[in-house]
Write a protein that holds these residues in place. Structure first.
Motif, PDB file in Angstrom:
ATOM      1  N   ALA A 304      13.733 -24.118  12.507  1.00  0.00           N
ATOM      2  CA  ALA A 304      13.485 -24.106  13.907  1.00  0.00           C
ATOM      3  C   ALA A 304      12.634 -24.334  15.280  1.00  0.00           C
ATOM      4  CB  ALA A 304      14.403 -22.673  14.020  1.00  0.00           C
ATOM      5  N   GLU A 305      10.875 -25.051  14.217  1.00  0.00           N
ATOM      6  CA  GLU A 305      10.343 -25.147  15.216  1.00  0.00           C
ATOM      7  C   GLU A 305       9.595 -26.338  14.571  1.00  0.00           C
ATOM      8  OE1 GLU A 305       6.851 -23.528  17.135  1.00  0.00           O
ATOM      9  OE2 GLU A 305       8.218 -22.778  16.408  1.00  0.00           O
ATOM     10  N   ALA A 306       9.980 -27.266  13.372  1.00  0.00           N
ATOM     11  CA  ALA A 306       9.916 -28.445  13.420  1.00  0.00           C
ATOM     12  C   ALA A 306      10.568 -28.958  12.477  1.00  0.00           C
ATOM     13  CB  ALA A 306       8.320 -28.700  13.111  1.00  0.00           C
ATOM     14  N   MET A 307      11.022 -30.233  11.753  1.00  0.00           N
ATOM     15  CA  MET A 307      11.506 -30.463  10.802  1.00  0.00           C
ATOM     16  C   MET A 307      10.848 -31.998  10.447  1.00  0.00           C
ATOM     17  SD  MET A 307      16.106 -30.579  11.968  1.00  0.00           S
ATOM     18  CE  MET A 307      15.909 -30.899  10.158  1.00  0.00           C
ATOM     19  N   TYR A 308      10.667 -31.559   9.000  1.00  0.00           N
ATOM     20  CA  TYR A 308      10.455 -33.019   8.328  1.00  0.00           C
ATOM     21  C   TYR A 308      11.231 -34.062   7.650  1.00  0.00           C
ATOM     22  CZ  TYR A 308       6.617 -29.349   9.697  1.00  0.00           C
ATOM     23  OH  TYR A 308       5.639 -28.353  10.152  1.00  0.00           O
ATOM     24  N   LEU A 309      11.131 -35.559   8.238  1.00  0.00           N
ATOM     25  CA  LEU A 309      12.142 -35.874   7.548  1.00  0.00           C
ATOM     26  C   LEU A 309      11.446 -36.659   6.636  1.00  0.00           C
ATOM     27  CD1 LEU A 309      13.752 -34.960   9.521  1.00  0.00           C
ATOM     28  CD2 LEU A 309      15.044 -36.878   9.381  1.00  0.00           C
ATOM     29  N   THR A 310      11.955 -37.098   5.699  1.00  0.00           N
ATOM     30  CA  THR A 310      11.213 -38.400   4.875  1.00  0.00           C
ATOM     31  C   THR A 310      11.628 -39.830   4.188  1.00  0.00           C
ATOM     32  OG1 THR A 310       9.832 -36.850   3.662  1.00  0.00           O
ATOM     33  CG2 THR A 310       9.678 -38.482   2.706  1.00  0.00           C
ATOM     34  N   ALA A 311      11.280 -40.645   4.370  1.00  0.00           N
ATOM     35  CA  ALA A 311      11.442 -42.210   4.627  1.00  0.00           C
ATOM     36  C   ALA A 311      11.793 -42.189   3.294  1.00  0.00           C
ATOM     37  CB  ALA A 311      10.917 -42.808   5.329  1.00  0.00           C
ATOM     38  N   VAL A 338      15.129 -33.715  20.770  1.00  0.00           N
ATOM     39  CA  VAL A 338      14.365 -33.021  20.317  1.00  0.00           C
ATOM     40  C   VAL A 338      13.969 -32.471  21.502  1.00  0.00           C
ATOM     41  CG1 VAL A 338      12.985 -34.247  18.183  1.00  0.00           C
ATOM     42  CG2 VAL A 338      12.167 -34.355  20.774  1.00  0.00           C
ATOM     43  N   ASP A 339      13.362 -31.210  21.825  1.00  0.00           N
ATOM     44  CA  ASP A 339      12.952 -30.759  22.999  1.00  0.00           C
ATOM     45  C   ASP A 339      11.476 -30.270  23.466  1.00  0.00           C
ATOM     46  OD1 ASP A 339      15.819 -29.828  23.877  1.00  0.00           O
ATOM     47  OD2 ASP A 339      16.001 -27.453  22.642  1.00  0.00           O
ATOM     48  N   ALA A 340      10.697 -30.465  22.387  1.00  0.00           N
ATOM     49  CA  ALA A 340       9.616 -31.022  22.316  1.00  0.00           C
ATOM     50  C   ALA A 340       8.666 -32.459  22.389  1.00  0.00           C
ATOM     51  CB  ALA A 340       8.643 -29.962  21.640  1.00  0.00           C
ATOM     52  N   GLN A 418      16.663 -30.301  18.405  1.00  0.00           N
ATOM     53  CA  GLN A 418      17.949 -29.849  18.506  1.00  0.00           C
ATOM     54  C   GLN A 418      19.152 -29.633  17.893  1.00  0.00           C
ATOM     55  OE1 GLN A 418      18.962 -32.427  21.821  1.00  0.00           O
ATOM     56  NE2 GLN A 418      17.415 -31.883  23.276  1.00  0.00           N
ATOM     57  N   PRO A 419      20.148 -29.051  18.239  1.00  0.00           N
ATOM     58  CA  PRO A 419      21.160 -28.808  17.768  1.00  0.00           C
ATOM     59  C   PRO A 419      21.864 -29.778  16.434  1.00  0.00           C
ATOM     60  CG  PRO A 419      21.285 -27.317  19.505  1.00  0.00           C
ATOM     61  CD  PRO A 419      20.190 -28.270  19.935  1.00  0.00           C
ATOM     62  N   ARG A 420      21.884 -31.373  16.833  1.00  0.00           N
ATOM     63  CA  ARG A 420      22.416 -31.727  16.515  1.00  0.00           C
ATOM     64  C   ARG A 420      21.632 -32.633  15.310  1.00  0.00           C
ATOM     65  NH1 ARG A 420      22.676 -37.466  18.986  1.00  0.00           N
ATOM     66  NH2 ARG A 420      21.637 -37.207  20.912  1.00  0.00           N
ATOM     67  N   LEU A 421      20.333 -32.333  15.126  1.00  0.00           N
ATOM     68  CA  LEU A 421      18.922 -32.673  13.966  1.00  0.00           C
ATOM     69  C   LEU A 421      19.267 -31.026  12.911  1.00  0.00           C
ATOM     70  CD1 LEU A 421      17.494 -34.925  13.211  1.00  0.00           C
ATOM     71  CD2 LEU A 421      15.754 -33.657  15.081  1.00  0.00           C
ATOM     72  N   LEU A 422      18.914 -30.638  14.091  1.00  0.00           N
ATOM     73  CA  LEU A 422      19.058 -28.968  12.665  1.00  0.00           C
ATOM     74  C   LEU A 422      20.322 -29.032  12.297  1.00  0.00           C
ATOM     75  CD1 LEU A 422      17.822 -26.405  15.221  1.00  0.00           C
ATOM     76  CD2 LEU A 422      16.556 -26.953  13.147  1.00  0.00           C
ATOM     77  N   SER A 423      21.506 -29.270  12.304  1.00  0.00           N
ATOM     78  CA  SER A 423      21.871 -29.466  11.570  1.00  0.00           C
ATOM     79  C   SER A 423      22.654 -30.896  11.019  1.00  0.00           C
ATOM     80  CB  SER A 423      24.235 -29.223  12.070  1.00  0.00           C
ATOM     81  OG  SER A 423      24.539 -30.379  13.583  1.00  0.00           O
ATOM     82  N   GLU A 424      22.422 -31.272  10.567  1.00  0.00           N
ATOM     83  CA  GLU A 424      22.116 -33.286   9.919  1.00  0.00           C
ATOM     84  C   GLU A 424      23.291 -34.155  10.688  1.00  0.00           C
ATOM     85  OE1 GLU A 424      21.534 -32.796   6.089  1.00  0.00           O
ATOM     86  OE2 GLU A 424      19.902 -30.805   5.712  1.00  0.00           O
ATOM     87  N   THR A 425      24.176 -33.368  11.690  1.00  0.00           N
ATOM     88  CA  THR A 425      25.317 -34.502  12.333  1.00  0.00           C
ATOM     89  C   THR A 425      23.959 -36.109  12.902  1.00  0.00           C
ATOM     90  OG1 THR A 425      25.401 -33.094  14.473  1.00  0.00           O
ATOM     91  CG2 THR A 425      26.578 -33.128  12.738  1.00  0.00           C
TER      92      THR A 425
END
Length: 434
Positions: A304-311, A338-340, A418-425
């Motif tokens: 919820a604070e930060a997402m980390y995606l690895t290529a 994102v909101d930040a 934002q929600p669509r990134l958190l939900s992986e959509t």
């Protein structure tokens, strides 16, 4: 009996249980114990570096600039925020944390226990822009309403303040300098150990840390699986094991090292990216996931604070390397929601493990929504070019340099997703080899 005494008693009772049919072997116990204690040992190594440099506990020490390749205290540092860190001993009484007004910028203050779980994250998302004063108490202290309770006597507090470009550094520093802690004097603290060093040294350190920070009752299952090793006792002595037992312990530790080698933030792969596990930063009984993040991204924030995606390299195997030209292409309006802020950071992968910023002629370690001078395509797309050498021409403005030699890792950060990134959509486009 105080809560901490109950925890110590529970641990001692679990470790003193008689062997039963189907009980774990010494090799099994060593494997489980290494995985379980690794985050605590890694956090303790950071504590030893900070306090061993003469910086007193219970105070924040602000970073003066963004991370560079010289930053090797914690693996996978970001190049978006400046940090302030403090280690606080709550065994002698509560501490007070002060977060200043944030002047409209992103900031967070993560409060972690000694196994790297986030107890609380204060700041933009949770407490707002106005700051505040917060009380932090230990596991067995009386507390007033609203106090933040740590399950371990020692905590690691880590503040992050975003820097919105080079001209913004001084203003970010001014905010960070006002993050304060007031705590009682600290007592003795246990040291960490090299996770790749001799198993006897490692488990001596782990044992001292378990005594310093007793495990919760919810860890009783894994403590029972660790029981044949005898950790959690003031009299633990690796020298008591026979040569045959020592070989079994070494085999279990080797197994554990292989299991945690798959390090990073990883949950599942979606497209060309591995999304972080949903329990990142608040692992609870996900001991293997917690250990892997301790190796690949210690002090990670919750999603919820930060997402980390690895290529993931094309084809799903191997590693990225600078011998090729790579491109990450965001179509118009398709950058991470994102909101930040968001950023793509490149890390060299040294043979000894970990991920660190790499030296390059531009002193550029990340590209994101605050990077000055980026050139958008005529169709509104953003192309990020990744290679060892300057790709030349108009590509140079969007060049993210790769290391002079060896493999590298790409991590996409999204703060306040934002929600669509958190939900992986929402899935970022894959990195392409050209």
């Amino acid at each position: 009996m105080r809560r901490r005494d109950l925890l110590i008693s529970g641990m001692a009772a679990s470790l003193a249980m008689p062997a039963l049919a189907g009980a774990p072997t010494l090799q099994d116990a060593a494997r489980e114990a290494f995985i379980y204690t690794l985050p605590m040992v890694e956090v303790a190594r950071v504590r030893t570096r900070i306090l061993g440099a003469g910086l007193p506990p219970g105070r924040f020490f602000p970073q003066r600039a963004l991370a560079t390749p010289d930053a090797r205290t914690v693996t996978t540092p970001n190049n978006d925020t400046i940090y302030a860190t403090a280690f606080i001993d709550l065994s002698a009484g509560p501490a007070t944390l002060t977060l200043p007004p944030l002047a409209g910028r992103y900031a967070s203050l993560a409060i972690m226990d000694m196994v790297s779980d986030n107890i609380a994250v204060l700041g933009t998302r949770t407490t707002g822009q106005d700051g505040g004063v917060f009380t932090l108490v230990g596991p067995d202290a009386a507390a007033s309403p609203g106090a933040i309770r740590s399950p371990t006597p020692w905590v690691w507090a880590l503040a992050r303040v975003v820097v919105n470009g080079p001209e913004d550094l001084a203003a970010a520093q001014a905010v960070l300098a006002q993050v304060k802690a007031a705590a009682s004097p600290a007592g003795h603290y246990a040291a960490g150990a090299d996770r790749n060093g001799p198993w006897a040294d490692y488990f001596r350190a782990a044992n001292a840390l378990l005594l310093e920070n007793p495990p919760p009752a919810t860890d009783l299952g894994v403590l029972r699986r660790m029981a044949p090793l005898g950790l959690g006792s003031p009299g633990f002595d690796p020298a008591r094991f026979s040569a045959q037992d020592a070989a079994a312990i070494a085999a279990g530790v080797d197994q554990a090292r292989q299991l945690v080698k798959s390090a990073g933030f990883g949950g599942r792969q979606v497209g060309g990216w591995i999304f972080q596990a949903s329990d990142t930063g608040a692992f609870f009984q996900d001991y293997l996931g917690r250990a892997r993040v301790a190796v690949g991204g210690l002090a990670a924030l919750p999603p919820a604070e930060a997402m980390y995606l690895t290529a993931v390299p094309p084809g799903g195997g191997g590693q990225f390397n600078g011998d090729h030209l790579w491109r990450l292409r965001f179509g118009k309006g398709m950058t991470p929601p994102v909101d930040a802020f968001w950023s793509l950071t490149l890390y060299e992968d040294p043979p000894e493990g970990g991920h660190y910023l790499t030296r390059n002629p531009l002193n550029r370690y990340a590209i994101g929504d605050r990077t000055p001078g980026l050139v958008m395509g005529s169709d509104g797309a953003l192309d990020i070019w990744i290679s060892r050498t300057d790709p030349g021409g108009p590509k140079s403005a969007n060049w993210l340099p790769a290391p002079a030699k060896g493999p590298f890792t790409l991590v996409l950060r999204a703060y306040l997703p934002q929600p669509r990134l958190l939900s992986e959509t929402y899935t970022p486009p894959s990195v392409e080899e050209l």
